[in-house]
Design an enzyme around this catalytic site. Structure first.
Site, short mmCIF file in Angstrom:
data_model
loop_
_atom_site.label_atom_id
_atom_site.label_comp_id
_atom_site.label_asym_id
_atom_site.label_seq_id
_atom_site.Cartn_x
_atom_site.Cartn_y
_atom_site.Cartn_z
N TYR A 205 0.54 -1.37 -0.48
CA TYR A 205 -0.29 -0.11 0.15
C TYR A 205 0.92 1.43 -0.38
CZ TYR A 205 -3.44 3.29 1.87
OH TYR A 205 -3.94 4.18 1.43
N LYS A 209 1.70 4.26 -2.50
CA LYS A 209 1.14 6.10 -2.43
C LYS A 209 2.47 6.68 -2.72
CE LYS A 209 -3.53 5.37 -1.56
NZ LYS A 209 -4.33 6.26 -2.40
N THR A 242 -12.61 5.79 7.23
CA THR A 242 -14.04 5.39 6.08
C THR A 242 -14.00 4.31 5.98
OG1 THR A 242 -11.46 5.32 4.17
CG2 THR A 242 -13.29 7.28 4.26
#
Length: 325
Positions: A205, A209, A242
């Protein structure tokens, strides 16, 4: 051996998260200024069916934009469009299917959009996944790298010609790439971009990014060199409450709910800097920057290395089947 390979990446990512939480504890969320109306302008928001993507699409529609929400969940997408229209926004919203796990789907989306002859003034590359188990996209890419980065790399490049024609001096088209503070703890292994030698969800991840930030800066260099009226910025939304954080590990998952309520930003707050980058007068002609909480910030040192930017660009073009510019 597996644990030793995973632990450093996990620790780096969580340390980045702790730093962000401390910042958010002592600093108020960025408040959007009054933004100019965007009537007649067209935007695409990937992953705009929920969370920050929905809030971004909603706000841009409220400013008068025609917003195309791109995603792979049609039922939720149509519900998001209905909600935006029910609020009486001045603009227009619609849902168009695109699966970022498939380069074919990305190409089909772009062709469908171009066939309509619409201009494109804003592209918000918002969609993403985080900390999922090891799996591959339809094209055989590690899922974080493929969905978060490579598909958006392809999407942006395929839409660049439309954005160049749509922008003009004093009213540039804008590309907003969603980054993350985890990029500060990333390691970029050019010889193993697919994380095949040693997989860590946290490392994969973070790598996706840092790739997004490198891409943003190199893209802006190309646009500036060509004199094109298009600006590209990387936006860090902070830690936002989220569904992306549902895959936190162990103690972090247990602590997530009370910590999120106290320290995480709401989706609307998380979207505020992306909306600012997309529509604020102060951002006219401003590109190649990293924005966090409404301010320009320094990104990780590696992201400013021109040779790394160029190398990643070349490799990315080869992976998605694009000719280098």
């Amino acid at each position: 051996m597996w644990l030793l390979s995973v632990l450093p990446a996990m620790v780096r990512v969580y340390l980045c998260g702790i730093r962000v939480l401390f910042y958010q504890l002592f600093n108020r969320s960025f408040t959007l200024p009054v933004l100019p109306k965007q009537n007649g302008r067209v935007a695409i928001v990937t992953g705009g069916v929920r969370g920050m993507g929905f809030e971004t699409a909603r706000h841009l529609a409220n400013l008068g934009m025609h917003v195309v929400i791109a995603g792979n969940e049609e039922e939720e997408g149509l519900a998001a469009v209905r909600k935006i229209h029910e609020e009486g926004n001045e603009g227009k919203a619609e849902f168009v299917f695109m699966d970022l796990a498939s380069l074919k789907s990305v190409r089909q989306f772009v062709q469908k959009f171009k066939n309509r002859g619409l201009p494109l003034h804003v592209l918000v590359n918002n969609a993403g996944i985080m900390l999922v188990p090891q799996r591959k996209t339809e094209d055989g890419f590690e899922s974080h790298f493929g969905i978060n980065y490579l598909s958006h790399f392809l999407l942006t490049n395929l839409l660049l010609d439309v954005m160049k024609k749509s922008g003009e001096q004093g009213c540039c088209s804008r590309i907003i790439n969603m980054a993350s503070a985890t990029h500060y703890g990333a390691t970029l292994n050019m010889d193993d971009l697919q994380s095949r030698k040693s997989y860590s969800a946290h490392g994969a991840y973070a790598q996706s990014k840092v790739a997004i930030v490198l891409f943003t800066y190199y893209l802006q260099e190309q646009l500036t060199a060509g004199g094109f009226p298009v600006m590209a910025s990387a936006v860090d939304p902070g830690m936002v409450d989220t569904a992306l954080y549902d895959r936190l590990c162990g103690p972090a998952q247990i602590a997530k709910k009370p910590v999120a309520k106290l320290l995480f930003r709401t989706p609307a707050e998380g979207a505020s800097t992306a909306v600012y980058a997309a529509a604020a007068s102060e951002m006219e002609g401003v590109g190649g920057c990293y924005l966090y909480n409404g301010k320009r910030m320094q990104s990780a040192d590696i992201t400013y290395k021109a040779d790394v930017q160029a190398d990643l660009w070349r490799r990315s073009c080869a992976l998605v089947g694009l000719k280098e510019a």
